[in-house]
Design a protein around this motif. Structure first.
Motif, mmCIF file in Angstrom:
data_model
loop_
_atom_site.group_PDB
_atom_site.id
_atom_site.type_symbol
_atom_site.label_atom_id
_atom_site.label_comp_id
_atom_site.label_asym_id
_atom_site.label_seq_id
_atom_site.Cartn_x
_atom_site.Cartn_y
_atom_site.Cartn_z
ATOM 1 N N MET A 97 10.567 -5.399 -1.536
ATOM 2 C CA MET A 97 11.516 -3.205 -1.363
ATOM 3 C C MET A 97 12.222 -3.400 -3.155
ATOM 4 O O MET A 97 12.657 -4.043 -3.973
ATOM 5 C CB MET A 97 12.712 -4.594 -0.674
ATOM 6 N N SER A 98 11.897 -2.237 -2.501
ATOM 7 C CA SER A 98 12.269 -1.241 -4.042
ATOM 8 C C SER A 98 13.791 -2.048 -4.258
ATOM 9 O O SER A 98 14.599 -2.338 -3.494
ATOM 10 C CB SER A 98 12.746 0.269 -3.008
ATOM 11 N N ILE B 96 9.114 -15.972 -5.955
ATOM 12 C CA ILE B 96 8.425 -15.376 -5.900
ATOM 13 C C ILE B 96 8.298 -14.073 -5.609
ATOM 14 O O ILE B 96 7.137 -13.320 -5.525
ATOM 15 C CB ILE B 96 7.484 -15.637 -4.166
ATOM 16 N N HIS B 97 9.307 -13.451 -6.063
ATOM 17 C CA HIS B 97 9.713 -12.040 -5.405
ATOM 18 C C HIS B 97 10.542 -11.303 -6.672
ATOM 19 O O HIS B 97 11.755 -10.916 -6.477
ATOM 20 C CB HIS B 97 10.382 -12.436 -3.924
ATOM 21 N N VAL B 98 10.370 -10.934 -7.889
ATOM 22 C CA VAL B 98 10.652 -10.276 -8.959
ATOM 23 C C VAL B 98 9.717 -9.319 -9.292
ATOM 24 O O VAL B 98 8.831 -9.107 -9.244
ATOM 25 C CB VAL B 98 10.883 -11.637 -10.465
ATOM 26 N N GLY C 64 1.307 -8.385 -5.104
ATOM 27 C CA GLY C 64 1.890 -7.784 -3.768
ATOM 28 C C GLY C 64 3.059 -7.628 -4.646
ATOM 29 O O GLY C 64 3.223 -7.238 -6.260
ATOM 30 N N GLU C 65 4.018 -7.013 -4.447
ATOM 31 C CA GLU C 65 4.073 -6.980 -2.594
ATOM 32 C C GLU C 65 3.946 -5.906 -2.183
ATOM 33 O O GLU C 65 3.829 -4.538 -2.203
ATOM 34 C CB GLU C 65 6.031 -6.614 -2.512
ATOM 35 N N LEU C 66 2.588 -6.082 -1.094
ATOM 36 C CA LEU C 66 2.020 -5.417 -0.156
ATOM 37 C C LEU C 66 2.611 -4.461 0.781
ATOM 38 O O LEU C 66 4.058 -5.555 1.110
ATOM 39 C CB LEU C 66 1.226 -5.899 0.482
ATOM 40 N N GLU C 67 2.865 -3.400 0.905
ATOM 41 C CA GLU C 67 4.221 -2.720 1.570
ATOM 42 C C GLU C 67 4.246 -1.321 1.625
ATOM 43 O O GLU C 67 2.795 -0.772 1.864
ATOM 44 C CB GLU C 67 5.975 -2.580 1.094
ATOM 45 N N PHE C 68 4.674 -0.749 2.691
ATOM 46 C CA PHE C 68 4.460 0.643 3.117
ATOM 47 C C PHE C 68 2.621 1.384 3.280
ATOM 48 O O PHE C 68 2.205 2.282 2.839
ATOM 49 C CB PHE C 68 4.815 1.339 2.077
ATOM 50 N N PHE D 18 3.878 -10.229 1.168
ATOM 51 C CA PHE D 18 3.532 -9.179 2.265
ATOM 52 C C PHE D 18 5.105 -8.865 2.176
ATOM 53 O O PHE D 18 5.969 -9.871 3.067
ATOM 54 C CB PHE D 18 2.723 -9.627 3.289
ATOM 55 N N HIS D 19 5.501 -7.817 2.057
ATOM 56 C CA HIS D 19 6.894 -7.647 2.912
ATOM 57 C C HIS D 19 6.488 -7.784 4.510
ATOM 58 O O HIS D 19 5.142 -6.914 4.970
ATOM 59 C CB HIS D 19 6.859 -6.064 2.811
ATOM 60 N N THR D 20 7.282 -8.588 5.217
ATOM 61 C CA THR D 20 7.481 -8.300 6.207
ATOM 62 C C THR D 20 8.919 -7.628 7.344
ATOM 63 O O THR D 20 9.716 -7.942 6.539
ATOM 64 C CB THR D 20 7.021 -9.029 6.915
ATOM 65 N N GLY E 272 5.205 -13.883 3.246
ATOM 66 C CA GLY E 272 5.987 -12.861 4.202
ATOM 67 C C GLY E 272 7.152 -12.485 3.413
ATOM 68 O O GLY E 272 7.519 -13.769 3.679
ATOM 69 N N ALA E 273 7.783 -11.918 3.479
ATOM 70 C CA ALA E 273 8.831 -11.257 2.240
ATOM 71 C C ALA E 273 9.872 -11.110 3.399
ATOM 72 O O ALA E 273 9.632 -10.812 4.334
ATOM 73 C CB ALA E 273 9.142 -10.185 1.580
ATOM 74 N N HIS E 274 11.238 -11.720 3.503
ATOM 75 C CA HIS E 274 11.769 -11.527 3.834
ATOM 76 C C HIS E 274 12.319 -11.869 5.512
ATOM 77 O O HIS E 274 12.550 -11.769 6.634
ATOM 78 C CB HIS E 274 12.265 -9.583 4.394
ATOM 79 N N CYS E 275 11.129 -12.816 5.870
ATOM 80 C CA CYS E 275 11.393 -14.148 6.553
ATOM 81 C C CYS E 275 11.014 -12.527 8.003
ATOM 82 O O CYS E 275 11.576 -13.073 9.316
ATOM 83 C CB CYS E 275 12.453 -14.550 7.786
HETATM 84 ZN ZN ZN Z 1 9.545 -6.033 0.741
#
Ligand code: ZN
Length: 297
Positions: free
Chosen positions: A1-2, A35-37, A113-117, A143-145, A183-186
Protein backbone atom coordinates in the motif's frame (compact mmCIF):
# COMPACT_ATOMS: atom_id res chain seq x y z
CA UNK A 1 0.00 0.00 0.00
CA UNK A 2 1.11 3.51 -0.59
CA UNK A 3 3.06 5.35 2.05
CA UNK A 4 0.71 8.30 1.68
CA UNK A 5 -2.24 6.32 2.95
CA UNK A 6 -0.26 4.86 5.83
CA UNK A 7 0.87 8.27 6.96
CA UNK A 8 -2.67 9.57 6.72
CA UNK A 9 -3.99 6.76 8.87
CA UNK A 10 -1.24 7.16 11.39
CA UNK A 11 -1.98 10.81 11.82
CA UNK A 12 -5.73 10.21 12.05
CA UNK A 13 -5.37 7.49 14.63
CA UNK A 14 -2.24 8.73 16.38
CA UNK A 15 -3.81 9.11 19.83
CA UNK A 16 -5.29 5.64 19.67
CA UNK A 17 -1.93 4.13 18.69
CA UNK A 18 -0.19 6.03 21.47
CA UNK A 19 -2.53 4.45 24.01
CA UNK A 20 -1.73 1.00 22.69
CA UNK A 21 1.95 1.75 22.73
CA UNK A 22 1.75 2.69 26.41
CA UNK A 23 -0.13 -0.50 27.21
CA UNK A 24 2.33 -2.70 25.34
CA UNK A 25 5.46 -0.91 26.52
CA UNK A 26 6.22 -3.40 29.31
CA UNK A 27 6.00 -6.44 27.04
CA UNK A 28 9.25 -8.25 26.23
CA UNK A 29 10.19 -7.90 22.59
CA UNK A 30 11.21 -11.03 20.72
CA UNK A 31 12.44 -11.26 17.18
CA UNK A 32 10.15 -9.45 14.75
CA UNK A 33 10.10 -10.13 11.01
CA UNK A 34 8.03 -7.60 9.08
CA UNK A 35 6.77 -8.82 5.68
CA UNK A 36 5.53 -5.39 4.66
CA UNK A 37 8.10 -2.55 4.67
CA UNK A 38 7.94 -0.30 1.62
CA UNK A 39 11.21 1.27 0.47
CA UNK A 40 10.73 5.03 0.85
CA UNK A 41 12.09 6.67 -2.29
CA UNK A 42 11.51 10.15 -0.87
CA UNK A 43 13.81 9.69 2.12
CA UNK A 44 17.48 9.68 1.06
CA UNK A 45 18.46 8.36 4.52
CA UNK A 46 15.90 5.57 4.45
CA UNK A 47 18.29 2.62 4.64
CA UNK A 48 20.18 4.14 7.59
CA UNK A 49 16.89 4.88 9.35
CA UNK A 50 15.74 1.32 8.73
CA UNK A 51 18.95 -0.16 10.13
CA UNK A 52 18.54 1.94 13.28
CA UNK A 53 14.97 0.81 13.75
CA UNK A 54 15.97 -2.80 13.12
CA UNK A 55 18.46 -2.61 15.99
CA UNK A 56 16.00 -0.87 18.31
CA UNK A 57 13.18 -3.32 17.66
CA UNK A 58 15.11 -6.56 16.99
CA UNK A 59 13.51 -6.41 13.56
CA UNK A 60 14.13 -7.95 10.15
CA UNK A 61 12.42 -6.11 7.29
CA UNK A 62 11.26 -7.68 4.06
CA UNK A 63 12.01 -4.58 2.03
CA UNK A 64 9.60 -4.06 -0.87
CA UNK A 65 11.90 -2.43 -3.38
CA UNK A 66 11.02 -0.59 -6.60
CA UNK A 67 12.97 -2.07 -9.52
CA UNK A 68 14.93 1.15 -9.99
CA UNK A 69 16.42 0.79 -6.48
CA UNK A 70 17.27 -2.91 -6.80
CA UNK A 71 21.03 -2.56 -6.76
CA UNK A 72 21.38 -0.41 -3.67
CA UNK A 73 19.01 -2.65 -1.73
CA UNK A 74 20.72 -5.85 -2.93
CA UNK A 75 24.00 -4.44 -1.64
CA UNK A 76 22.51 -3.32 1.69
CA UNK A 77 20.96 -6.77 2.16
CA UNK A 78 24.32 -8.44 1.55
CA UNK A 79 25.91 -6.25 4.21
CA UNK A 80 23.03 -6.48 6.68
CA UNK A 81 21.38 -9.85 6.09
CA UNK A 82 19.81 -9.95 9.53
CA UNK A 83 18.09 -6.60 9.07
CA UNK A 84 17.15 -6.50 5.37
CA UNK A 85 15.60 -9.18 3.16
CA UNK A 86 15.18 -7.83 -0.40
CA UNK A 87 11.80 -8.18 -2.13
CA UNK A 88 11.14 -6.89 -5.65
CA UNK A 89 8.21 -4.54 -6.18
CA UNK A 90 7.31 -5.17 -9.83
CA UNK A 91 4.34 -4.38 -12.05
CA UNK A 92 2.78 -7.66 -13.20
CA UNK A 93 1.51 -5.89 -16.33
CA UNK A 94 4.89 -4.53 -17.41
CA UNK A 95 5.91 -6.08 -20.75
CA UNK A 96 9.37 -7.00 -19.41
CA UNK A 97 8.29 -8.21 -15.97
CA UNK A 98 9.71 -11.72 -16.51
CA UNK A 99 13.13 -10.32 -17.32
CA UNK A 100 12.92 -8.06 -14.26
CA UNK A 101 12.12 -11.02 -12.04
CA UNK A 102 15.06 -13.02 -13.42
CA UNK A 103 17.37 -10.12 -12.75
CA UNK A 104 16.06 -9.71 -9.20
CA UNK A 105 16.79 -13.38 -8.60
CA UNK A 106 20.32 -13.01 -9.90
CA UNK A 107 20.84 -10.09 -7.50
CA UNK A 108 19.87 -12.25 -4.52
CA UNK A 109 16.30 -11.10 -4.03
CA UNK A 110 14.13 -13.43 -1.93
CA UNK A 111 10.64 -12.67 -3.16
CA UNK A 112 8.23 -10.27 -4.81
CA UNK A 113 5.84 -7.66 -3.53
CA UNK A 114 3.80 -5.90 -2.87
CA UNK A 115 2.01 -6.90 -6.07
CA UNK A 116 -0.96 -4.54 -6.54
CA UNK A 117 -2.88 -2.31 -8.96
CA UNK A 118 -3.11 -5.14 -11.49
CA UNK A 119 -4.99 -4.74 -14.76
CA UNK A 120 -6.43 -8.28 -14.53
CA UNK A 121 -7.31 -10.58 -11.62
CA UNK A 122 -4.25 -12.08 -9.93
CA UNK A 123 -5.06 -15.57 -11.26
CA UNK A 124 -5.12 -14.45 -14.90
CA UNK A 125 -3.00 -16.91 -16.97
CA UNK A 126 -1.01 -14.03 -18.47
CA UNK A 127 0.65 -13.67 -15.04
CA UNK A 128 1.62 -17.35 -14.80
CA UNK A 129 5.14 -16.92 -16.27
CA UNK A 130 6.00 -14.74 -13.25
CA UNK A 131 4.49 -17.25 -10.85
CA UNK A 132 6.36 -20.09 -12.58
CA UNK A 133 9.63 -18.32 -11.87
CA UNK A 134 8.66 -17.56 -8.25
CA UNK A 135 7.73 -21.24 -7.88
CA UNK A 136 11.06 -22.35 -9.28
CA UNK A 137 12.91 -20.00 -6.93
CA UNK A 138 10.79 -21.08 -3.93
CA UNK A 139 10.02 -17.42 -3.25
CA UNK A 140 7.64 -15.61 -0.98
CA UNK A 141 5.23 -13.31 -2.79
CA UNK A 142 3.27 -10.55 -1.05
CA UNK A 143 -0.03 -9.66 -2.75
CA UNK A 144 -2.18 -6.69 -1.85
CA UNK A 145 -5.65 -8.08 -1.10
CA UNK A 146 -8.94 -6.23 -0.69
CA UNK A 147 -9.88 -2.59 -0.82
CA UNK A 148 -7.30 -0.27 -2.31
CA UNK A 149 -6.78 3.49 -2.02
CA UNK A 150 -8.01 5.90 -4.68
CA UNK A 151 -5.00 8.03 -5.44
CA UNK A 152 -6.70 10.73 -7.46
CA UNK A 153 -10.31 11.65 -6.89
CA UNK A 154 -10.77 13.59 -10.13
CA UNK A 155 -8.94 11.63 -12.83
CA UNK A 156 -10.10 8.38 -14.43
CA UNK A 157 -8.03 5.37 -13.37
CA UNK A 158 -7.91 1.68 -14.31
CA UNK A 159 -7.92 0.27 -10.77
CA UNK A 160 -10.32 -2.22 -9.17
CA UNK A 161 -10.15 -3.91 -5.78
CA UNK A 162 -12.09 -6.84 -7.27
CA UNK A 163 -8.99 -7.92 -9.19
CA UNK A 164 -7.15 -8.25 -5.88
CA UNK A 165 -9.62 -10.36 -3.93
CA UNK A 166 -8.11 -12.95 -1.58
CA UNK A 167 -10.01 -15.73 -3.38
CA UNK A 168 -7.71 -15.27 -6.39
CA UNK A 169 -4.74 -16.39 -4.27
CA UNK A 170 -6.18 -19.87 -3.90
CA UNK A 171 -5.63 -20.89 -7.51
CA UNK A 172 -2.07 -19.55 -7.49
CA UNK A 173 -1.33 -21.40 -4.24
CA UNK A 174 -2.55 -24.69 -5.69
CA UNK A 175 -0.95 -24.37 -9.12
CA UNK A 176 2.35 -23.16 -7.71
CA UNK A 177 2.86 -25.02 -4.42
CA UNK A 178 6.45 -23.88 -3.89
CA UNK A 179 5.44 -20.23 -3.69
CA UNK A 180 4.59 -18.97 -0.21
CA UNK A 181 1.79 -16.47 -0.74
CA UNK A 182 1.20 -13.72 1.79
CA UNK A 183 -1.95 -11.70 1.32
CA UNK A 184 -1.61 -8.19 2.69
CA UNK A 185 -4.47 -6.71 4.73
CA UNK A 186 -6.20 -10.10 5.17
CA UNK A 187 -8.46 -9.34 2.21
CA UNK A 188 -10.10 -6.35 3.92
CA UNK A 189 -13.06 -6.72 4.23
CA UNK A 190 -13.20 -10.34 2.96
CA UNK A 191 -11.58 -11.73 6.09
CA UNK A 192 -13.57 -14.94 6.01
CA UNK A 193 -12.51 -15.87 2.49
CA UNK A 194 -8.92 -15.01 3.36
CA UNK A 195 -8.94 -17.17 6.48
CA UNK A 196 -10.62 -20.15 4.81
CA UNK A 197 -8.12 -20.14 1.95
CA UNK A 198 -5.28 -19.96 4.46
CA UNK A 199 -6.80 -22.85 6.43
CA UNK A 200 -6.61 -25.28 3.50
CA UNK A 201 -3.44 -24.08 1.85
CA UNK A 202 -0.22 -24.54 3.81
CA UNK A 203 1.50 -22.03 1.52
CA UNK A 204 -0.91 -19.15 2.22
CA UNK A 205 -0.61 -16.58 5.04
CA UNK A 206 -2.03 -13.10 5.62
CA UNK A 207 -0.90 -9.93 7.33
CA UNK A 208 -3.19 -7.57 9.24
CA UNK A 209 -1.68 -4.32 8.05
CA UNK A 210 -3.78 -1.43 6.81
CA UNK A 211 -6.96 -0.17 8.40
CA UNK A 212 -8.30 -3.50 9.74
CA UNK A 213 -6.88 -3.41 13.27
CA UNK A 214 -8.03 0.20 13.55
CA UNK A 215 -11.52 -0.60 12.26
CA UNK A 216 -11.81 -3.59 14.63
CA UNK A 217 -10.23 -1.79 17.58
CA UNK A 218 -13.22 -2.09 19.90
CA UNK A 219 -14.11 -5.65 18.80
CA UNK A 220 -10.81 -7.45 18.32
CA UNK A 221 -12.22 -10.67 19.82
CA UNK A 222 -14.22 -11.06 16.58
CA UNK A 223 -11.08 -12.41 14.96
CA UNK A 224 -11.81 -15.63 16.88
CA UNK A 225 -14.87 -16.11 14.69
CA UNK A 226 -12.78 -15.67 11.55
CA UNK A 227 -9.83 -17.80 12.70
CA UNK A 228 -12.09 -20.39 14.32
CA UNK A 229 -10.52 -23.83 13.81
CA UNK A 230 -7.87 -23.91 16.55
CA UNK A 231 -7.08 -27.37 17.85
CA UNK A 232 -9.28 -29.08 15.24
CA UNK A 233 -7.20 -31.47 13.15
CA UNK A 234 -7.63 -30.77 9.43
CA UNK A 235 -4.56 -32.76 8.49
CA UNK A 236 -2.94 -29.73 6.94
CA UNK A 237 0.61 -28.53 7.51
CA UNK A 238 1.31 -25.53 9.73
CA UNK A 239 4.61 -24.08 10.89
CA UNK A 240 5.82 -26.09 13.91
CA UNK A 241 2.55 -28.07 13.66
CA UNK A 242 0.94 -25.24 15.58
CA UNK A 243 -2.76 -26.06 16.10
CA UNK A 244 -3.83 -22.42 16.56
CA UNK A 245 -5.77 -21.01 13.61
CA UNK A 246 -3.94 -17.72 14.18
CA UNK A 247 -0.74 -19.38 12.94
CA UNK A 248 -1.92 -18.34 9.44
CA UNK A 249 -1.13 -14.70 10.26
CA UNK A 250 2.25 -13.03 9.93
CA UNK A 251 3.38 -9.61 11.01
CA UNK A 252 3.29 -6.83 8.45
CA UNK A 253 3.35 -3.11 9.23
CA UNK A 254 2.80 -1.32 5.89
CA UNK A 255 3.70 1.81 7.81
CA UNK A 256 6.37 4.44 7.68
CA UNK A 257 9.24 3.52 9.98
CA UNK A 258 7.92 5.65 12.84
CA UNK A 259 4.73 3.64 12.87
CA UNK A 260 6.06 0.06 12.91
CA UNK A 261 6.02 -0.19 16.70
CA UNK A 262 2.41 1.04 16.82
CA UNK A 263 1.32 -1.66 14.41
CA UNK A 264 3.20 -4.26 16.49
CA UNK A 265 1.23 -3.08 19.52
CA UNK A 266 -2.02 -3.33 17.58
CA UNK A 267 -1.17 -6.96 16.81
CA UNK A 268 -0.42 -7.55 20.51
CA UNK A 269 -3.77 -6.04 21.51
CA UNK A 270 -5.47 -8.48 19.13
CA UNK A 271 -3.48 -11.38 20.61
CA UNK A 272 -4.71 -10.43 24.10
CA UNK A 273 -8.32 -10.04 22.96
CA UNK A 274 -8.26 -13.47 21.27
CA UNK A 275 -6.14 -15.36 23.84
CA UNK A 276 -3.59 -16.27 21.18
CA UNK A 277 -1.09 -18.70 22.77
CA UNK A 278 2.37 -17.33 23.53
CA UNK A 279 4.18 -19.65 21.13
CA UNK A 280 1.79 -18.71 18.30
CA UNK A 281 2.35 -14.99 19.01
CA UNK A 282 6.07 -15.52 18.56
CA UNK A 283 5.51 -17.34 15.28
CA UNK A 284 3.22 -14.57 13.99
CA UNK A 285 5.59 -11.77 14.97
CA UNK A 286 8.62 -13.40 13.37
CA UNK A 287 9.05 -17.14 13.83
CA UNK A 288 7.16 -18.26 10.75
CA UNK A 289 8.83 -15.81 8.38
CA UNK A 290 12.27 -16.43 9.89
CA UNK A 291 11.77 -20.11 9.22
CA UNK A 292 10.61 -19.55 5.64
CA UNK A 293 13.30 -17.03 4.79
CA UNK A 294 16.08 -18.50 6.83
CA UNK A 295 17.76 -15.15 7.56
CA UNK A 296 20.67 -15.28 10.02
CA UNK A 297 19.72 -15.52 13.69
ZN1 ZN B 1 -1.49 -3.13 0.10
Amino acid sequence: MSGARSVMELSLFGPLFARERARGADKPTGRIVDIHVHFDEKNPGFLDDLLKLADQMNLTACLLTPFSHRRVVAEAAKQHPRQIVPFGFVDLDAPDVVRQVEELHSLGFRGLGELEFVKKPYNDPSYFPVYELANRYGWLVLFHTGIVVRKNFNEPEDVASGRMRPIHLEEIARRFPKITLVGAHCGNPEYEWAAEIARWNPNVFFDLSGSTLTKMHGRLAEFQRIFWWSAIDWSVMTPDNDPSAFIKLVFGSDSDLAGVESVANQYRAMFDACDVPERTRKMIMGGTLAKLLGPPE
